[in-house]
Structures are given as C-alpha cells and as structure tokens.
Design a protein around this motif. Sequence first.
Motif, mmCIF file in Angstrom:
data_model
loop_
_atom_site.group_PDB
_atom_site.id
_atom_site.type_symbol
_atom_site.label_atom_id
_atom_site.label_comp_id
_atom_site.label_asym_id
_atom_site.label_seq_id
_atom_site.Cartn_x
_atom_site.Cartn_y
_atom_site.Cartn_z
ATOM 1 N N SER A 37 -36.055 38.629 30.211
ATOM 2 C CA SER A 37 -35.744 39.756 31.094
ATOM 3 C C SER A 37 -35.361 39.297 32.500
ATOM 4 C CB SER A 37 -36.941 40.713 31.163
ATOM 5 O OG SER A 37 -38.085 40.048 31.678
ATOM 6 N N CYS A 158 -33.741 42.266 23.025
ATOM 7 C CA CYS A 158 -34.226 43.392 23.838
ATOM 8 C C CYS A 158 -34.382 42.984 25.302
ATOM 9 C CB CYS A 158 -35.551 43.898 23.292
ATOM 10 S SG CYS A 158 -35.442 44.669 21.666
ATOM 11 N N GLN A 160 -32.565 40.939 26.905
ATOM 12 C CA GLN A 160 -31.246 40.820 27.525
ATOM 13 C C GLN A 160 -30.567 42.188 27.627
ATOM 14 O OE1 GLN A 160 -29.418 37.969 28.554
ATOM 15 N NE2 GLN A 160 -31.267 36.737 28.394
ATOM 16 N N SER A 161 -30.068 42.680 26.519
ATOM 17 C CA SER A 161 -29.301 43.929 26.533
ATOM 18 C C SER A 161 -30.185 45.142 26.819
ATOM 19 C CB SER A 161 -28.571 44.110 25.198
ATOM 20 O OG SER A 161 -29.490 44.068 24.114
ATOM 21 N N GLY A 162 -31.380 45.174 26.210
ATOM 22 C CA GLY A 162 -32.262 46.325 26.390
ATOM 23 C C GLY A 162 -32.736 46.475 27.827
ATOM 24 N N SER A 164 -31.437 45.108 30.477
ATOM 25 C CA SER A 164 -30.269 45.335 31.334
ATOM 26 C C SER A 164 -29.879 46.810 31.345
ATOM 27 C CB SER A 164 -29.093 44.481 30.836
ATOM 28 O OG SER A 164 -27.945 44.720 31.608
ATOM 29 N N TYR A 165 -29.910 47.428 30.175
ATOM 30 C CA TYR A 165 -29.562 48.848 30.065
ATOM 31 C C TYR A 165 -30.574 49.707 30.819
ATOM 32 C CZ TYR A 165 -28.584 53.365 27.853
ATOM 33 O OH TYR A 165 -28.284 54.682 27.633
ATOM 34 N N LEU A 166 -31.860 49.430 30.645
ATOM 35 C CA LEU A 166 -32.902 50.219 31.304
ATOM 36 C C LEU A 166 -32.894 50.013 32.817
ATOM 37 C CD1 LEU A 166 -35.869 49.701 28.806
ATOM 38 C CD2 LEU A 166 -34.491 51.765 29.127
ATOM 39 N N THR A 167 -32.579 48.785 33.239
ATOM 40 C CA THR A 167 -32.531 48.499 34.671
ATOM 41 C C THR A 167 -31.458 49.325 35.368
ATOM 42 O OG1 THR A 167 -33.328 46.239 34.303
ATOM 43 C CG2 THR A 167 -32.229 46.675 36.391
ATOM 44 N N GLY A 168 -30.332 49.540 34.675
ATOM 45 C CA GLY A 168 -29.269 50.354 35.250
ATOM 46 C C GLY A 168 -29.685 51.790 35.480
ATOM 47 N N PHE A 169 -30.637 52.286 34.699
ATOM 48 C CA PHE A 169 -31.094 53.675 34.819
ATOM 49 C C PHE A 169 -32.289 53.820 35.767
ATOM 50 C CE2 PHE A 169 -28.588 54.466 31.020
ATOM 51 C CZ PHE A 169 -28.128 55.760 31.243
ATOM 52 N N TRP A 172 -34.996 47.701 38.472
ATOM 53 C CA TRP A 172 -35.730 46.579 37.890
ATOM 54 C C TRP A 172 -37.236 46.712 38.083
ATOM 55 C CZ3 TRP A 172 -38.996 43.133 40.245
ATOM 56 C CH2 TRP A 172 -38.985 43.102 41.652
#
Length: 226
Positions: A37, A158, A160-162, A164-169, A172
């Motif tokens: 992460s 998760c 990496q992509s997971g 990253s996706y949650l951080t955008g919303f 961090w």
Amino acid sequence: MLIKYDKKYLTKFTLIGLLVSTIMSTYYFYDYLIQTSYSVLPQAFDVQFNLTTFKYSLLGSMFFYGYTLLQVPAGYLIDTKGIRQTIIIFCGLCVLGLILFTFANSYWMLIVGRFLIGAGSAAAFLCATVGFSRWLPQRAFSVAMGLLQLSASIGSICGQSGISYLTGFFGWKDVFIGLTISGLALIVIYFLTITNALEKNSNRKKKKQSNIKELLKPVSYTHLRA
C-alpha cells in the motif's frame, strides 16, 4: 480397526485444520496488503513531508529492515510461546506501526512507523506454515502452501489497485485508519480462535498420528535379525 480410526481422526483433523489455517492465512494477506500500500501513496503525501527521492526510498526500505531483523526472534517466539502469543504480538506491532505512520507529524515518526509495520509482518509466513504443519495432515500441506501464496498475491493486488482506488475517494490517511482497524479486528479474531488448548491439542494429535504411522510400518530386516 486401527486404520478405520486413523481415517476418522484425519477427517476431523483436516476440517479443524482448514478452518484455523484459513483464519491464519488472513495475516499473510494483511502483511502483503500493508506492505504494498505504501507504493500508491499520493503526491500530496510527498509534499506534506517534503520527501526527496532518497527519503522516499529510505522510508520504503524501513519495512524490510524490520522484516529482516525480526525473522529469527519470531521463530524463537513461536517455539517458546506458541503461535497464539506470537501472532497477537506481531500483529500488534503492525497496528502500532500503522498508527504512528498514519498520525505522524515528522519524517522520523514515519520511519519508526514503517519499521514497526515490517517488524510485525515478520511472523506472518512463519505462523502460517507452522500452523499448517500442526493443524493439517501431511497430505494437505502442499495445497495449503499454495493457498497461502495465493492469499499473498491477492493481498498485493489489493494493496496496489484497491488501495489506490480507495485513496482517490477517501484520502490516504482515512484508508490507513481503515487498515489499522482491520489489524485490530484480526487480533481479536486470533485471540478468540487460536487458543492455547487448541495448540496443545494439535501437538498431541500430531504425536498420536506419528505413533500410528510407526505402528503401521512394516517390520524392517534389522528388527527381524534382532
């Protein structure tokens, strides 16, 4: 009669082993989730702590310093105190490291937090493999190891992509708070499921299984001569 008892024992042993081993594999999944992460932290994180390329790489490597230094102590703790205490202590180190990292107000606080996250992750693979050897019959060990590696791969994906996706919303910091809460939940699960009585029982069953196998072995030529 002896063979019939052995089959019944192994079936029950396998079901218990699968349940406990699945629970323990979540620690290895969690290990890779929090390990990877870090690589998807946004640019705002770099700006907040004024990170240069060297500082960023040093911060990332602190995970592996902690992970490396705690390998042998983790193994010693498993041998002396058992899986239950070891997994709770080391998962607690992960949680403590995440708390320091999430609420850090200086670069050195990030360093300590990242080091503790790595140190806490050191026991993940050891606890799982020792648990497999105790709670699963030998014939299921290779499959269990394959599933363990699968959980690590899913954790990396998760992380990496997971993340990253949650951080955008959510940002961090909120995501890392969620990871911290997840670590606390794991500690509670391990405390409730991996009891000392279960560990002692697994050791007795392994010894019993070994004795049964010894009885079923054909008499050797050396014994016949004696």
